[in-house]
Design a protein around this motif. Structure first.
Motif, PDB file in Angstrom:
ATOM      1  N   HIS A  53     -20.861 -32.846   7.697  1.00 34.45           N
ATOM      2  CA  HIS A  53     -21.573 -32.088   8.093  1.00 34.45           C
ATOM      3  C   HIS A  53     -21.563 -31.808  10.062  1.00 34.45           C
ATOM      4  CE1 HIS A  53     -21.089 -30.570   4.292  1.00 34.45           C
ATOM      5  NE2 HIS A  53     -21.812 -28.984   4.434  1.00 34.45           N
ATOM      6  N   PRO A 139     -19.867 -23.708   6.053  1.00 31.75           N
ATOM      7  CA  PRO A 139     -19.556 -24.356   7.168  1.00 31.75           C
ATOM      8  C   PRO A 139     -18.282 -24.790   7.561  1.00 31.75           C
ATOM      9  CG  PRO A 139     -20.390 -25.932   5.370  1.00 31.75           C
ATOM     10  CD  PRO A 139     -20.281 -23.848   4.994  1.00 31.75           C
ATOM     11  N   GLU A 143     -15.905 -26.258  11.912  1.00 31.92           N
ATOM     12  CA  GLU A 143     -14.694 -27.979  11.379  1.00 31.92           C
ATOM     13  C   GLU A 143     -13.520 -27.890  11.827  1.00 31.92           C
ATOM     14  OE1 GLU A 143     -16.423 -30.295  10.823  1.00 31.92           O
ATOM     15  OE2 GLU A 143     -18.213 -29.556   9.821  1.00 31.92           O
ATOM     16  N   THR A 184     -26.538 -28.179   8.322  1.00 36.85           N
ATOM     17  CA  THR A 184     -26.293 -29.074   8.704  1.00 36.85           C
ATOM     18  C   THR A 184     -27.133 -29.578   8.102  1.00 36.85           C
ATOM     19  OG1 THR A 184     -24.701 -28.339  10.042  1.00 36.85           O
ATOM     20  CG2 THR A 184     -25.406 -30.320  10.427  1.00 36.85           C
ATOM     21  N   HIS A 337     -21.054 -31.450   0.229  1.00 37.46           N
ATOM     22  CA  HIS A 337     -19.928 -32.460   0.699  1.00 37.46           C
ATOM     23  C   HIS A 337     -18.058 -32.499  -1.040  1.00 37.46           C
ATOM     24  CE1 HIS A 337     -22.492 -33.330   3.433  1.00 37.46           C
ATOM     25  NE2 HIS A 337     -21.426 -33.850   4.101  1.00 37.46           N
TER      26      HIS A 337
END
Length: 848
Positions: A53, A139, A143, A184, A337
């Motif tokens: 992240h 999140p 990205e 994060t 993840h």
């Protein structure tokens, strides 16, 4: 579904095992060739997007780098967060467009001005704002924003060149940087090697308060209309400068979901104020672009059956009331993840790619339909001044003669939304026919009929009621002088020096803040428990319940020192303060009366941590921090056993489970209250103290049907969710009758007060006739949806605010939330009275 699982696993293996430049090809290999002079995200960050992240400062640094090395991009800041993080927007277009951006901006804004009628719809680049990550622990959006920035700046493909030539693109990578960085840090620090996909792993389960919210635990996606936080206020200021045609709002949802894009479920309002072309025509126009993009990569999705844009304060609804098209996207979250799902694993890179593909599709759709979007925006603003409203009102007139600072706060909100406001004598006027007509409707109109009964969020948002501002519709077209700023709107006379006493009105919204300031500087103060009138520097003046008296001779400071503190308090908070040179009152109590009660300085404790509603806790913290400038100790639940409660005189509990408070800890609270202290409970916490028998109060119960003739009606299984959902009270506004002679009602002049209810906590009125401070009126509905059963059988007979005696102390129980979303200026005073006057609130004994 098997294909989807294989795609997810294949991509995850690819992103981890292939050299980073190849890994990024998975996102945008069809956008080649790329300018080799522009650093790719992985070259700049040192890892492939999706491998971990990315912190907000790294995102800002990368976008800044792009603006430095490319003539396609510029970066600007539109504000800072509570934690001092930058809020930035990267503007991307062709070098030619950026060189004449000021000119293009004027051409673009011409379509938003009803007085102008340009017809060059296809000749001006379309303005698109790509917004990401309003919820910090969703999140994938930020990205994807990095990938979008690189694609638009570095790609030399004919497709991308067409986009930047025909659009001005505003990339807002992180709307909630404070929440994002909280998440994060969590996800990166618990990342395993190899990755752990078990949903029970710490990586996938953040600690309280989690990263969804901002510094004060506010949901910024509900703050576009309310404009409480600096993130939202900065964004609104930027928004009304640019009025983009298309705005995106990227989110995440449950891990076992797939992907959602608009259209949403139908709007719940019976007569929506946004044009039908928005939620049917334009959404249907864009949807095929999203489906095609996701079909091409094998991603599954759904539309129409969830979410709704009824509440106008989302990032996916507010732009709809500004002539734009707001678009909601929801991606199943990996919450870390890599995480297990019902169909295998879902990886962080997989979630990012879906958001990136939808971002590209948005730009493509906007560019290919720019003429229609511009014509729509033009028609939107023209109709605002040309259409006749069904209610036939020319304007709304409002104002509170006793509370200038609450007037100011309300007008500040109107001006934030670019609503035109005028002053006419001592009253304020908002005309209906103006470019922001639909926002005027949003602020003043109330509703009781809906075509849907299940709402994703609130069903009531009439801001005028949030502020407890009395108003009326008028057909007069004499509006007075326009107000363009709140500077100088509050006008109080500087108090002259006195050697005897000073008196401060308690009616003003800022009075509690001024009171705490004076207490913190060492002044002794008292509150009037009965009205009086006194000769002041401005003649004979009447003072309401709660007025604060500062006796000069009883201080441990000189009269000059007292006066200096008084002047600073008045200057800082703009509150009415008067001098009194005699203790003899023209009417009512004298200044030496026993009905003046010395006020203790609040020493408040707020329970926070696992199981506590972080929204409600944050609202208390925010109110005291930002408006009262008063500290409150935030005690995590796991520390409760160790804290010496005798240090505090007030304990605040908001909604929550409180399962960590066992019988010994509950006894600790009960004993402490019994010693003369104050427990304030809000909504769910009020239910908790009744359930745990800390008080003897009860809930409202529905009268039982004793006829035994009512048979159970069969219902369709498929309708169960909707039938159950319509009994939930998502958020509506009701009228209560407030006892303004009670200390909790001090500062109010009118017993009729709107309150906000978004729970099913229905308190039965106390058996003590003096203990029910606020009760719902006989016909309490003001705005919003409530089921007939809840309204007739539970709400109407119930109390909104009661005080329950406990030993020498008291439990102040709010059924509703007086501080909802930091916006309920009209009921904040009830909560603040509980803090400042709590030690003087008692429940008179009655014969059993």
């Amino acid at each position: 579904m098997k294909l989807l699982h294989l795609l997810r696993l294949t991509f995850f293996a690819c992103i981890l095992c292939v050299p980073s430049i190849k890994a990024q090809d998975y996102f945008f290999k069809d956008k080649a060739p790329f300018n080799p002079e522009i650093p790719s995200p992985e070259e700049f960050l040192g890892y492939a997007i999706g491998e971990q992240h990315t912190r907000h400062d790294q995102i800002v640094a990368y976008l800044t780098k792009l603006s430095e090395v490319s003539d396609r991009a510029t970066i600007t800041s539109y504000g800072k967060t509570h934690e001092n993080r930058k809020l930035v927007i990267l503007t991307v277009s062709s070098p030619e467009n950026l060189n004449k951006l000021s000119e293009l901006k004027q051409q673009h804004l011409a379509f938003t001005k009803p007085s102008e009628s340009p017809t060059n719809y296809d000749e001006v680049p379309i303005f698109v704002q790509l917004g990401y990550n309003v919820h910090g622990n969703e999140p994938s959006g930020s990205e994807a924003a990095i990938l979008m920035a690189y694609t638009l700046v570095a790609s030399n493909s004919p497709e991308v060149k067409n986009y930047i030539e025909n659009a001005v693109l505003f990339i807002d990578p992180t709307i909630n940087p404070d929440g994002r960085d909280r998440h994060t840090q969590w996800a990166n620090q618990y990342k395993g090697n190899p990755l752990v996909s078990d949903g029970y792993d710490a990586e996938h389960n953040e600690a309280w308060p989690r990263g969804r919210t901002n510094h004060y635990w506010f949901d910024l996606n509900r703050d576009w209309l309310l404009g409480i936080n600096p993130e939202s206020r900065g964004k609104l200021k930027w928004y009304h400068e640019w009025y983009p045609n298309v705005v995106t709002d990227f989110h995440e949802m449950g891990t076992n979901s797939n992907y959602f894009f608009e259209p949403m479920k139908p709007i719940g309002s019976q007569d929506p104020i946004m044009p039908k072309e928005n939620y049917e025509g334009l959404n249907d126009l864009f949807a095929p672009y999203f489906s095609k993009g996701l079909d091409n990569i094998g991603s599954f999705y759904f539309t129409k059956e969830a979410f709704d844009g009824t509440y106008p304060g989302y990032g996916s609804s507010y732009p709809d009331l500004q002539g734009g098209l707001a678009l909601l996207f929801e991606q199943a979250s990996s919450r870390g993840h890599l995480q297990d799902t019902d169909y295998g694993t879902i990886s962080f890179p997989f979630t990012i790619r879906n958001q990136y593909i939808s971002s590209i599709a948005t730009v493509k759709a906007a560019v290919e339909n720019k003429g229609r979007l511009r014509k729509y925006q033009q028609d939107f603003f023209k109709s605002a001044v040309e259409n006749t409203l069904k209610k036939g009102s020319e304007a709304y007139e409002f104002g509170d003669a006793y509370d200038q600072n609450r007037n100011k706060a309300f007008i500040d909100k109107l001006l934030l939304h670019k609503i035109k406001v005028y002053k006419k004598g001592n009253r304020f006027v908002v005309p209906v026919k103006q470019p922001q007509q639909r926002m005027v409707q949003t602020v003043f109109e109330t509703y009781n009929k809906y075509r849907d009964s299940v709402f994703y969020d609130a069903s009531a948002w009439s801001l005028v009621n949030f502020y407890n501002i009395k108003y009326q519709a008028t057909k007069s077209s004499d509006f007075g002088e326009e107000i363009t700023s709140t500077n100088g709107l509050v006008n109080v006379s500087t108090v002259p020096r006195s050697n005897y006493a000073y008196v401060m009105d308690w009616d003003d919204y800022n009075a509690p803040a001024a009171l705490y300031f004076m207490q913190s500087k060492g002044l002794k103060v008292a509150s009037a428990f009965k009205p009086f009138s006194s000769i002041t520097s401005e003649g004979n003046r009447s003072f309401n319940y709660g007025s604060v008296m500062i006796p000069v001779s009883k201080q441990k400071k000189t009269s000059d020192e007292v006066y200096a503190i008084i002047k600073k308090a008045q200057a800082k908070f703009d509150v009415p303060i008067y001098f009194a040179n005699s203790g003899f009152s023209a009417s009512g109590i004298d200044l030496g009366s026993q009905n003046f009660r010395k006020l203790n300085t609040p020493k408040a404790l707020l329970l926070v941590g696992e199981g506590v509603n972080s929204y409600e806790a944050g609202e208390v913290w925010h109110l005291l921090d930002t408006r009262m400038h008063m500290p409150i100790t935030k005690l995590r639940m796991n520390r409760f056993g160790a804290v010496p409660l005798k240090k505090y005189n007030t304990l605040v509990m908001v909604s929550g489970r409180y399962s960590q408070l066992d019988s010994l800890k509950r006894k600790k609270i009960k004993d402490w209250v019994s010693q003369g202290n104050t427990l304030i409970t809000i909504a769910g916490a009020s239910k908790w103290v009744i359930d745990k028998k800390l008080v003897k109060e009860k809930f409202t119960k529905k009268e039982k049907d004793t006829s035994n003739t009512k048979a159970v009606k069969r219902l369709r299984y498929a309708d169960a969710q909707e039938n159950i959902g319509r009994e939930e009270l998502g958020g509506a506004i009701f009228e209560v009758d407030l006892d303004i002679t009670h200390p909790l009602g001090f500062g109010y002049r009118d017993s009729s007060v709107p309150v906000y209810k978004n729970n099913e906590v229905f308190l039965a009125p106390s058996k003590n006739p003096y203990a029910t401070v606020a009760k719902y009126t006989d016909d309490p509905h003001i705005d919003g949806y409530i089921s007939t059963d809840n309204y007739e059988n539970y709400l109407k007979p119930s109390a909104s605010l009661i005080v329950s005696k406990l030993g020498r102390g008291r439990v102040i129980m709010f059924a509703d939330n007086p501080n909802f979303r930091g916006s309920w200026y009209g009921t904040n005073r009830l909560f603040l009275n509980a803090l400042f006057l709590g030690n003087h609130i008692f429940v008179p004994k009655i014969k059993e």
